[in-house]
Write an enzyme that holds these catalytic residues in place. Sequence first.
Site, short mmCIF file in Angstrom:
data_model
loop_
_atom_site.label_atom_id
_atom_site.label_comp_id
_atom_site.label_asym_id
_atom_site.label_seq_id
_atom_site.Cartn_x
_atom_site.Cartn_y
_atom_site.Cartn_z
N GLN A 287 30.29 -27.78 21.41
CA GLN A 287 29.30 -26.70 21.34
C GLN A 287 28.06 -27.05 22.15
O GLN A 287 27.51 -28.15 22.03
CB GLN A 287 28.94 -26.45 19.86
N LYS B 221 33.93 -19.69 14.47
CA LYS B 221 35.11 -20.16 15.22
C LYS B 221 36.14 -20.75 14.27
O LYS B 221 37.33 -20.46 14.35
CB LYS B 221 34.69 -21.21 16.25
N ASP C 96 37.14 -24.01 26.92
CA ASP C 96 35.93 -23.32 27.42
C ASP C 96 36.05 -23.05 28.93
O ASP C 96 35.30 -22.24 29.47
CB ASP C 96 34.70 -24.21 27.21
N1 GUN Z 1 27.21 -22.12 23.24
C1 GUN Z 1 27.04 -20.79 23.37
N2 GUN Z 1 28.17 -20.22 23.89
C2 GUN Z 1 29.04 -21.23 24.07
C3 GUN Z 1 30.37 -21.27 24.56
O1 GUN Z 1 30.98 -20.28 24.96
N3 GUN Z 1 30.96 -22.50 24.58
C4 GUN Z 1 30.30 -23.62 24.17
N4 GUN Z 1 30.96 -24.80 24.26
N5 GUN Z 1 29.08 -23.62 23.72
C5 GUN Z 1 28.45 -22.43 23.66
#
Ligand code: GUN
Length: 296
Positions: free
Chosen positions: A98, A54, A121
């Site tokens: 996350q 990311k 998100d």
């Molecule tokens: N963990 C796995 N996929 C995601 C996601 O799309 N967003 C977040 N915040 N954590 C994750």
Amino acid sequence: MTATVIDGKAFAARVRAQVQTHVGRLKAERGLVPGLAVVLVGEDPASQVYVRNKGTQTLEVGMASFEHKLNAGTAEADLLALIARLNADPAVHGILVQLPLPGHLNSELIINSIDPAKDVDGFHISNVGLLGTGQKSMVPCTPLGCLMMLRDYHGSLSGMNAVVVGRSNIVGKPMAQLLLGDSCTVTIAHSRTRDLAAVCRGADILVAAVGRAEMITGEFVRPGATVVDVGINRVERDGRMKLVGDVHYASAAAVAGAITPVPGGVGPMTIACLLANTLTACCRANGLPEPEGLTV
Ligand code: GUN
């Protein structure tokens, strides 16, 4: 029939290029740099890889990346205090915590402490409610990526029968809302659904998000249907680890009209949509028109 392969890797590259162009324009014309803050608590290896990817892609499209790595024992009050600081920081337009979080932290409380306007998100209860009532919201990245690919492949989805297998808050439920928003007739199926294969065979669009390796075989697919595979499962084959989806690719591709592969299908779209959401959040925060085609 051999299915058309929907190339998510190429599509994601196009989305990132669009985001980069918009970011360049914001910088040149307004002196604005969209910023994404990612918070990682603990040392889960898979989460560390996601967070690194990311950060890299955020910088590649010209945005600012703020990474906050906290140790696994971080107190809830300290995490809430960090989110409060990020909420108040005008250089931060998107905040992502996350998941999964260590067990002693209340994920719902933490996610709902994020400013909904910065919740890239789309997991905050306000954004869930806005999406469910057809209002402007931040849309969860994976379902948004799936919708973009489906719109690109089909044009209008109006009147199509869509079956979403999986009822998670992150994928299944928002995916169903998005398809309903595009006037599909939507069924949400799951592990308890009776005669799942027959239900799935009713689908013009079949979205598999169950988290079970290769569970959806060709027997579940109506000839000519479009199959979107959200699953990412690590399995051992012939003594080697391999990535497979929730769809049994070979048997499904023999029946489907179009299919997303794993890897290279939905996966790359998730981070591309996170960048798109950060750009959208930045435009909204500054009263600017939203980039077209990058949100619903
Ligand atoms: N963990 C796995 N996929 C995601 C996601 O799309 N967003 C977040 N915040 N954590 C994750």
